[in-house]
Design a protein around this motif. Structure first.
Motif, mmCIF file in Angstrom:
data_model
loop_
_atom_site.group_PDB
_atom_site.id
_atom_site.type_symbol
_atom_site.label_atom_id
_atom_site.label_comp_id
_atom_site.label_asym_id
_atom_site.label_seq_id
_atom_site.Cartn_x
_atom_site.Cartn_y
_atom_site.Cartn_z
ATOM 1 N N ARG A 18 52.861 33.700 39.255
ATOM 2 C CA ARG A 18 51.730 33.202 40.040
ATOM 3 C C ARG A 18 51.970 33.409 41.539
ATOM 4 N N PHE A 19 50.927 33.826 42.236
ATOM 5 C CA PHE A 19 50.964 33.879 43.701
ATOM 6 C C PHE A 19 49.557 33.579 44.229
ATOM 7 N N THR A 20 49.465 33.374 45.545
ATOM 8 C CA THR A 20 48.198 32.976 46.166
ATOM 9 C C THR A 20 47.839 33.945 47.275
ATOM 10 N N LEU A 21 46.551 34.278 47.358
ATOM 11 C CA LEU A 21 46.030 35.093 48.447
ATOM 12 C C LEU A 21 44.986 34.295 49.219
ATOM 13 N N PHE A 22 45.116 34.296 50.546
ATOM 14 C CA PHE A 22 44.123 33.701 51.431
ATOM 15 C C PHE A 22 43.375 34.836 52.124
ATOM 16 N N ALA A 23 42.074 34.690 52.276
ATOM 17 C CA ALA A 23 41.267 35.679 52.995
ATOM 18 C C ALA A 23 40.556 34.985 54.146
ATOM 19 N N LEU A 24 40.777 35.479 55.366
ATOM 20 C CA LEU A 24 40.061 34.970 56.523
ATOM 21 C C LEU A 24 38.655 35.552 56.560
ATOM 22 N N ASN A 25 37.811 35.004 57.422
ATOM 23 C CA ASN A 25 36.436 35.453 57.559
ATOM 24 C C ASN A 25 36.377 36.968 57.758
ATOM 25 N N GLY A 26 35.565 37.619 56.953
ATOM 26 C CA GLY A 26 35.458 39.068 56.998
ATOM 27 C C GLY A 26 36.326 39.759 55.976
ATOM 28 N N GLY A 27 37.214 39.028 55.332
ATOM 29 C CA GLY A 27 38.119 39.633 54.365
ATOM 30 C C GLY A 27 37.705 39.451 52.919
ATOM 31 N N GLU A 28 36.483 38.907 52.701
ATOM 32 C CA GLU A 28 36.066 38.624 51.320
ATOM 33 C C GLU A 28 35.907 39.890 50.483
ATOM 34 N N ASP A 29 35.419 40.987 51.091
ATOM 35 C CA ASP A 29 35.273 42.237 50.327
ATOM 36 C C ASP A 29 36.642 42.815 49.973
ATOM 37 N N LEU A 30 37.574 42.713 50.908
ATOM 38 C CA LEU A 30 38.933 43.195 50.632
ATOM 39 C C LEU A 30 39.590 42.353 49.538
ATOM 40 N N LEU A 31 39.381 41.050 49.570
ATOM 41 C CA LEU A 31 39.922 40.190 48.524
ATOM 42 C C LEU A 31 39.339 40.560 47.166
ATOM 43 N N GLN A 32 38.050 40.856 47.129
ATOM 44 C CA GLN A 32 37.426 41.280 45.870
ATOM 45 C C GLN A 32 38.005 42.613 45.412
ATOM 46 N N GLN A 33 38.279 43.497 46.352
ATOM 47 C CA GLN A 33 38.890 44.781 46.017
ATOM 48 C C GLN A 33 40.259 44.570 45.367
ATOM 49 N N ILE A 34 41.022 43.634 45.904
ATOM 50 C CA ILE A 34 42.338 43.337 45.329
ATOM 51 C C ILE A 34 42.187 42.765 43.921
#
Length: 544
Positions: free
Chosen positions: A91-107
């Motif tokens: 298990r690990f955690t990813l945080f996405a700052l404002n503007g990073g939501e598309d990149l988080l979805q890509q991951i």
């Protein structure tokens, strides 16, 4: 732990955040946080801290993404786990700052396609084509999610609410949960090189430096989003009441195979926060999520605020399987039993021992005095089954801490390296690499290399005088909130024949040699930084 949805319950005197001389941190929000759970399809052996290897693996997975470090922050709650086998979860955690939501979805999309989209097949790499996607959930609510759009938003208003909790406090702890690379002020870096550019000792650390580095981190993130930022204002208030910190040497290898230093500061700080300005509180609360200092994009420089009254407000995932659970694997317990001195394991007693440990029903027994005939040392010896339990824990912690120790460090009763898929150790419990014999060989090789002037010494009453607060700081720095930490602290602070102790490692505990080496690691670092050749065996050492 205070959850996101409960934050408003703690607001006594709600404060509103003004924009007076503040960084426009609202442009970094909303923040999103997702827990990822993967499953290993083949064994893996990461080092003590996973962030570097995990970040490199993720970056490989999604390809070249501009400004990745401006949007994505990683947390690795499995730090301290150094062996996984087929079927184990990770298990690990990813945080996405404002503007990073598309990149988080890509991951997330890339993770869902594992392992077919991974080209890394080198078995020396802990994260490669040996993982498959299991599930994702919202860090703030614990609910499972299928896409980033389902994640709860940590908004500017949420930051206000969390800040309102902390502004009521006159003191708080800052606990580093990953190594921090904090640059010294320019005037102090002028004649230093490489890793000496960073705060390495308590004497180099003050609140002004901490606050400036936090401001610099937030300002750097904001420069991609806004045109103008207010000038940094140094706060010279003496707010650092106590710092139990230590430097940990660490490194990674780049694409060209060159070793790159990545050491950092770990430990705990006690801050006097009485009358701390509101804008500073906002920075420090938000800093928990984004990190502070150099190499933040690798997951370095992350911390949690903590107080006696509130505890912690920033949620954090835990490892899928605790280190205590790994220590209580039946085969590991049986091996520990045999190592302690019996020819055949008492399976029923071990099952009972495991249940007590895992259900938090184990009572730490009293230590007994024993004189060692060889050198007349006074030992404090736990009862047989307590030694078995300690040995089982030592067998799990040793591979993790062993990655920190230098090749010139040796100890008494070293636990051998892990040898089987079930994390069980061989009958020969003394690792040849860390044994007394190996130490003597290293001294001889050093002498033959031309280092013939030798200073020999030891640390007076070292085992008896280790402060438990410092021991706790190091254990939590390496193993976080794992249940094994409190258990180890209980063993180390056990009474001797009913009499309370105030400090020290019992010389009779199977864990003490390992913990002694852990406590002396920064001492070894200082010797090495000074350019000295040394060999250390427990608290005895020679320098040439």
């Amino acid at each position: 732990m205070v959850r996101y949805n409960d934050l408003s319950l703690f607001i006594r005197n709600p404060c509103r955040i003004t924009q007076t001389i503040m960084l426009p941190i609202q442009h970094l929000l909303p923040l999103r946080a997702v827990n990822i759970t993967l499953q290993f399809t083949a064994s893996a052996k990461p080092r003590l801290f996973h962030q570097l290897a995990l970040t490199a693996w993720l970056r490989h997975l999604i390809g070249d993404v501009p400004h990745y470090e401006k949007y994505i922050i990683l947390d690795a709650p499995e730090n301290g786990h150094t062996f996984y086998q087929k079927g184990d979860f990770y298990r690990f955690t990813l945080f996405a700052l404002n503007g990073g939501e598309d990149l988080l979805q890509q991951i997330l999309n890339a993770l869902s396609r594992l392992p077919n989209n991974v080209k890394i097949r080198d078995e020396k790499m802990p994260f490669r084509n040996n993982l498959i996607f299991h599930e994702a959930d919202d860090l703030l609510t614990g609910e499972p999610i299928q896409s980033v759009a389902e994640l709860t938003l940590y908004s500017y208003e949420t930051l206000q609410q969390e800040t309102d909790i902390w502004i009521q406090h006159d003191q708080c702890w800052l606990n580093w949960i990953s190594p921090a690379r904090l640059l010294l002020p320019k005037s102090e870096r002028r004649h230093k090189k490489n890793e000496n550019h960073f705060c390495r000792h308590r004497s180099q650390l003050d609140f002004a430096t901490l606050n400036n580095r936090l401001y610099d981190t937030l300002a750097e993130l904001l420069r991609q989003r806004v045109d103008e930022l207010p000038a940094r204002q140094t706060d010279e208030t003496q707010r650092l009441e106590m710092a139990d910190v230590f430097w940990m040497d660490y490194s990674y290898y780049n694409n060209q195979g060159k070793e790159k230093p990545m050491g950092g500061l770990l430990g705990r700080l006690l801050l006097d926060t009485e009358n701390m300005p509101l804008e500073q509180w906002c920075y420090w609360v938000l800093g928990q999520y984004v990190g502070i200092g150099q190499r933040r994009s690798f997951g370095w420089g992350r911390y949690q605020l903590e107080s006696i009254e509130t505890g912690r407000t920033m949620p954090r995932a835990s490892a899928k399987t605790s280190l205590l659970e790994l220590a209580c694997v039946q085969e590991n317990l049986e091996t520990a039993y045999l190592e302690i001195g019996e020819e055949e394991a008492d399976v029923e007693r071990l099952i009972h021992l495991r249940e007590q440990l895992l259900q938090d029903e184990y009572t730490i027994p009293t230590l007994h005095k024993q004189i060692l005939k060889e050198d007349s040392r006074l030992l404090q010896v736990p009862p047989f089954f307590d030694r078995v339990a300690q040995r089982a824990v030592a067998q799990v912690l040793t591979p993790a801490l062993d990655t920190l120790f230098r090749n010139r460090v040796y100890s008494k009763n070293s636990v051998s390296e892990q040898r089987s898929r079930n994390r069980v150790y061989s009958k020969n419990s003394v690792s040849e690499r860390r044994s007394r014999h190996s130490a003597a060989q290293m001294i001889q090789r050093t002498y033959q290399a031309g280092y013939q002037w030798v200073f020999e010494s030891d640390i007076d009453d070292f085992f008896d005088n280790i402060q438990w607060s410092r021991l706790y700081s190091r254990l939590t720095a390496f193993f976080g909130d794992d249940a094994v930490v409190d258990l180890v602290m209980g063993w180390m602070s056990a009474t001797v024949e009913g009499k309370e102790r105030k400090a020290g490692l019992p010389q009779g505990s199977p864990l003490s040699p390992l913990l002694a080496n852990m406590m002396l690691d920064d001492f070894d670092s200082d010797l090495e930084t000074a350019g000295l050749q040394f060999v250390r065996f427990a608290d005895d050492f020679v320098v040439s």
